[in-house]
Enzyme design. Structure first.
Site, PDB file in Angstrom:
ATOM      1  CE  LYS A  70      34.447  16.782  94.182  1.00 41.37           C
ATOM      2  NZ  LYS A  70      35.923  16.925  94.101  1.00 41.37           N
ATOM      3  CE1 TYR A  99      30.355  12.939  92.712  1.00 41.63           C
ATOM      4  CE2 TYR A  99      29.599  14.722  94.141  1.00 41.63           C
ATOM      5  CZ  TYR A  99      30.548  14.172  93.297  1.00 41.63           C
ATOM      6  OH  TYR A  99      31.702  14.871  93.037  1.00 41.63           O
TER       7      TYR A  99
HETATM    8  P1  NAD Z   1      40.960  10.975  88.276  1.00 39.66           P
HETATM    9  O1  NAD Z   1      40.748   9.638  88.910  1.00 39.66           O
HETATM   10  O2  NAD Z   1      41.700  11.011  87.007  1.00 39.66           O
HETATM   11  O3  NAD Z   1      41.659  11.974  89.314  1.00 39.66           O
HETATM   12  C1  NAD Z   1      41.562  11.834  90.715  1.00 39.66           C
HETATM   13  C2  NAD Z   1      42.967  11.958  91.229  1.00 39.66           C
HETATM   14  O4  NAD Z   1      42.987  11.943  92.670  1.00 39.66           O
HETATM   15  C3  NAD Z   1      43.846  10.778  90.767  1.00 39.66           C
HETATM   16  O5  NAD Z   1      44.998  11.255  90.114  1.00 39.66           O
HETATM   17  C4  NAD Z   1      44.222  10.100  92.051  1.00 39.66           C
HETATM   18  O6  NAD Z   1      45.501   9.498  92.025  1.00 39.66           O
HETATM   19  C5  NAD Z   1      44.200  11.305  93.008  1.00 39.66           C
HETATM   20  N1  NAD Z   1      44.279  10.893  94.399  1.00 39.66           N
HETATM   21  C6  NAD Z   1      43.464  10.046  95.090  1.00 39.66           C
HETATM   22  N2  NAD Z   1      43.952   9.852  96.333  1.00 39.66           N
HETATM   23  C7  NAD Z   1      45.088  10.614  96.429  1.00 39.66           C
HETATM   24  C8  NAD Z   1      46.050  10.839  97.447  1.00 39.66           C
HETATM   25  N3  NAD Z   1      45.969  10.226  98.643  1.00 39.66           N
HETATM   26  N4  NAD Z   1      47.075  11.679  97.198  1.00 39.66           N
HETATM   27  C9  NAD Z   1      47.198  12.281  96.000  1.00 39.66           C
HETATM   28  N5  NAD Z   1      46.336  12.110  94.981  1.00 39.66           N
HETATM   29  C10 NAD Z   1      45.300  11.275  95.195  1.00 39.66           C
HETATM   30  O7  NAD Z   1      39.500  11.592  88.119  1.00 39.66           O
HETATM   31  P2  NAD Z   1      39.036  13.080  87.749  1.00 39.66           P
HETATM   32  O8  NAD Z   1      37.636  12.922  87.347  1.00 39.66           O
HETATM   33  O9  NAD Z   1      40.010  13.714  86.838  1.00 39.66           O
HETATM   34  O10 NAD Z   1      39.030  13.800  89.161  1.00 39.66           O
HETATM   35  C11 NAD Z   1      39.750  15.006  89.417  1.00 39.66           C
HETATM   36  C12 NAD Z   1      38.899  15.963  90.234  1.00 39.66           C
HETATM   37  O11 NAD Z   1      37.807  16.415  89.444  1.00 39.66           O
HETATM   38  C13 NAD Z   1      38.282  15.334  91.485  1.00 39.66           C
HETATM   39  O12 NAD Z   1      38.280  16.281  92.524  1.00 39.66           O
HETATM   40  C14 NAD Z   1      36.863  15.054  91.030  1.00 39.66           C
HETATM   41  O13 NAD Z   1      35.954  14.965  92.104  1.00 39.66           O
HETATM   42  C15 NAD Z   1      36.637  16.294  90.203  1.00 39.66           C
HETATM   43  N6  NAD Z   1      35.476  16.254  89.308  1.00 39.66           N
HETATM   44  C16 NAD Z   1      35.362  15.263  88.390  1.00 39.66           C
HETATM   45  C17 NAD Z   1      34.255  15.233  87.556  1.00 39.66           C
HETATM   46  C18 NAD Z   1      34.076  14.139  86.546  1.00 39.66           C
HETATM   47  O14 NAD Z   1      32.985  14.006  86.002  1.00 39.66           O
HETATM   48  N7  NAD Z   1      35.096  13.351  86.244  1.00 39.66           N
HETATM   49  C19 NAD Z   1      33.277  16.239  87.637  1.00 39.66           C
HETATM   50  C20 NAD Z   1      33.433  17.245  88.569  1.00 39.66           C
HETATM   51  C21 NAD Z   1      34.546  17.245  89.400  1.00 39.66           C
END
Ligand code: NAD
Length: 264
Positions: free
Chosen positions: A171, A164
């Site tokens: 984070k 990670y």
């Molecule tokens: P995802 O890939 O669907 O979403 C990530 C988003 O970030 C995408 O829409 C991407 O286009 C956007 N992004 C990246 N660079 C960007 C930029 N320059 N400008 C605007 N947008 C940008 O994946 P996700 O898992 O839905 O992630 C969403 C959030 O949830 C993130 O912060 C991730 O760290 C967090 N999260 C995810 C998980 C998991 O297990 N999937 C767990 C905990 C937290």
């Protein structure tokens, strides 16, 4: 959303306008949240980063009456400023901002943490952390009193998970940013919180080499086990957008089936 969750949240966000940033595709946590907020009665707009994500965002939005889509690349100040101008023209004011955006270069998640590069560190923090401040600064002027801002974090902020890497450091910074924004914006009645989600299989998650192990471990050990779903994350987002959470700010709410609370 499951029927139960939809029914229980129905009407909770009537009259609210919610902006949900970070829809890449239908698996995105942002999309799960956008759909849940719309089901709860909100007027919802979603944002996407670029032309590649645009088509997905538009197709998804077309399934929800009234849902609008806007572009925003958070690495560009101008893009964020344009979003604020457009939202003001379209809605006048907004009630909720969901920041569901993160990025780290693939190498940073593949290499040893010791090999973290200056550029990788900078980019991960710019997109995954600074963007929350930058977006809040532009959108707070059009936020209603008692507005709610939320972002997405992970347990890797406070515990070290293999691979990670720099995302965990980002984070941790994001969670600190939530507390400082909450302190700053409290006098305007605006709340700022984070949801710490358990593993959800999304495009970003697939980019983390150790993700499957993290997900399997959580499903095995969390008190609620496999019962944890993205819909639970979306349900908590609806709660944070609602007036039912008005006393809550500067907090990190774990929605991971209870995994964070266990000792093994
Ligand atoms: P995802 O890939 O669907 O979403 C990530 C988003 O970030 C995408 O829409 C991407 O286009 C956007 N992004 C990246 N660079 C960007 C930029 N320059 N400008 C605007 N947008 C940008 O994946 P996700 O898992 O839905 O992630 C969403 C959030 O949830 C993130 O912060 C991730 O760290 C967090 N999260 C995810 C998980 C998991 O297990 N999937 C767990 C905990 C937290």
């Amino acid at each position: 959303m499951s029927d139960t969750a939809t029914t229980s949240a129905s009407g909770l966000l009537d009259g609210k306008t919610c902006i949900v940033m970070g829809v890449q595709n239908r698996w995105s946590i942002a999309w799960q949240i956008a759909e849940a907020m719309a089901n709860a009665g909100a007027n919802v707009a979603i944002t996407y980063v670029d032309d590649r994500a645009k088509k997905n965002a538009e197709q998804l939005a077309a399934t929800v009456p009234g849902m609008r889509t806007f572009v925003c690349d958070v690495t560009q100040d101008e893009s964020i400023a344009n979003l604020a101008t457009t939202l003001k023209a379209e809605y006048g004011s907004i009630d909720t901002l969901v920041h569901s955006i993160a990025f780290a270069p693939a190498d940073e998640l593949k290499n040893r943490f010791l090999e973290t590069s200056r550029d990788g560190f900078r980019l991960a923090h710019d997109i995954s952390v600074y963007s929350l401040i930058a977006v809040a600064r532009e959108l707070v002027p059009i936020m209603s009193e008692h507005g709610s801002i939320m972002t997405m974090t992970y347990l890797g902020a406070t515990r070290a998970f293999p691979k990670y890497n720099v995302m965990g450091v980002a984070k941790a910074a994001l969670e600190a940013t939530v507390r400082y924004l909450a302190l700053d914006l409290g006098e305007q009645g605006i709340r700022v919180n984070a949801i710490s989600a358990g593993p959800v299989r999304t495009a970003s998650a697939r980019g983390i080499p150790g993700f499957s192990d993290m997900a399997n471990m959580a499903a095995e050990r969390a008190p609620l086990g496999k019962v944890f779903t993205p819909e639970h994350v979306a349900g908590t987002a609806v709660f944070l957008a609602s007036d039912a959470s008005q006393g809550l700010t500067g907090d990190v709410i774990f929605v991971d089936g209870g995994y964070h609370a266990t000792g093994m």
